[in-house]
Design a protein around this motif. Structure first.
Motif, PDB file in Angstrom:
ATOM      1  N   GLU A 240       2.228   1.638  -3.503  1.00 23.96           N
ATOM      2  CA  GLU A 240       1.166   2.136  -4.390  1.00 23.96           C
ATOM      3  C   GLU A 240       0.970   3.637  -4.209  1.00 23.96           C
ATOM      4  N   ARG A 241       0.884   4.054  -2.952  1.00 19.38           N
ATOM      5  CA  ARG A 241       0.641   5.459  -2.646  1.00 19.38           C
ATOM      6  C   ARG A 241       1.830   6.335  -3.055  1.00 19.38           C
TER       7      ARG A 241
ATOM      8  N   ALA B  31       0.842  -1.207   0.000  1.00 22.92           N
ATOM      9  CA  ALA B  31       0.000   0.000   0.000  1.00 22.92           C
ATOM     10  C   ALA B  31       0.873   1.253   0.000  1.00 22.92           C
TER      11      ALA B  31
END
Length: 134
Positions: free
Chosen positions: A124-125, A121
């Motif tokens: 991704e961010r 995550a």
């Protein structure tokens, strides 16, 4: 306004890469800290998990050296900490007594599975953000 030279553009691009890397590593450290891991710890667990699909599979420490951005001595210390925490086990290679095997323990595999979505995550961010933003 002066036109950027090719060298200046490369330098700016390089600095952007370093900046994204530094911010991403700091963010991974932050989200993994409550689980007792840092970004480099996770990298070793992640490589071991991908290299050894089954419990008990081994990986030569030498195979990790070029894939983790640490010196060989820093990697050795990191593996020592992971071993102390019960996440990996080390053993001497019977065929080459200079070689060392490292194995992800059940506990290490479970922790990796638990924190993998957190690390992904962050990637991704951070990596889909516009350059210079996060």
């Amino acid at each position: 306004m002066a036109v950027k030279t090719a060298g200046a553009r490369l330098e700016a691009q390089w600095r952007d890469i370093l900046s994204v890397h530094a911010r991403t590593m700091c963010e991974i450290d932050r989200v993994l800290h409550p689980h007792g891991l840092g970004a480099s710890d996770f990298e070793v667990l992640d490589i071991l998990a991908s290299e050894s699909a089954r419990e008990g599979d081994q990986c030569r420490v030498q195979n990790l050296v070029g894939r983790v951005h640490l010196s060989q001595s820093a990697l050795s210390r990191l593996i020592g900490r992971l071993e102390k925490d019960g996440l990996v086990e080390r053993s001497v290679c019977a065929e080459d007594r200079r070689g060392v095997w490292v194995t992800l323990t059940r506990r290490g595999r479970e922790l990796h599975g638990e924190v993998l979505p957190l690390q992904r995550a962050v990637l991704e961010r951070m990596l889909t953000a516009a350059p210079g933003r996060s």
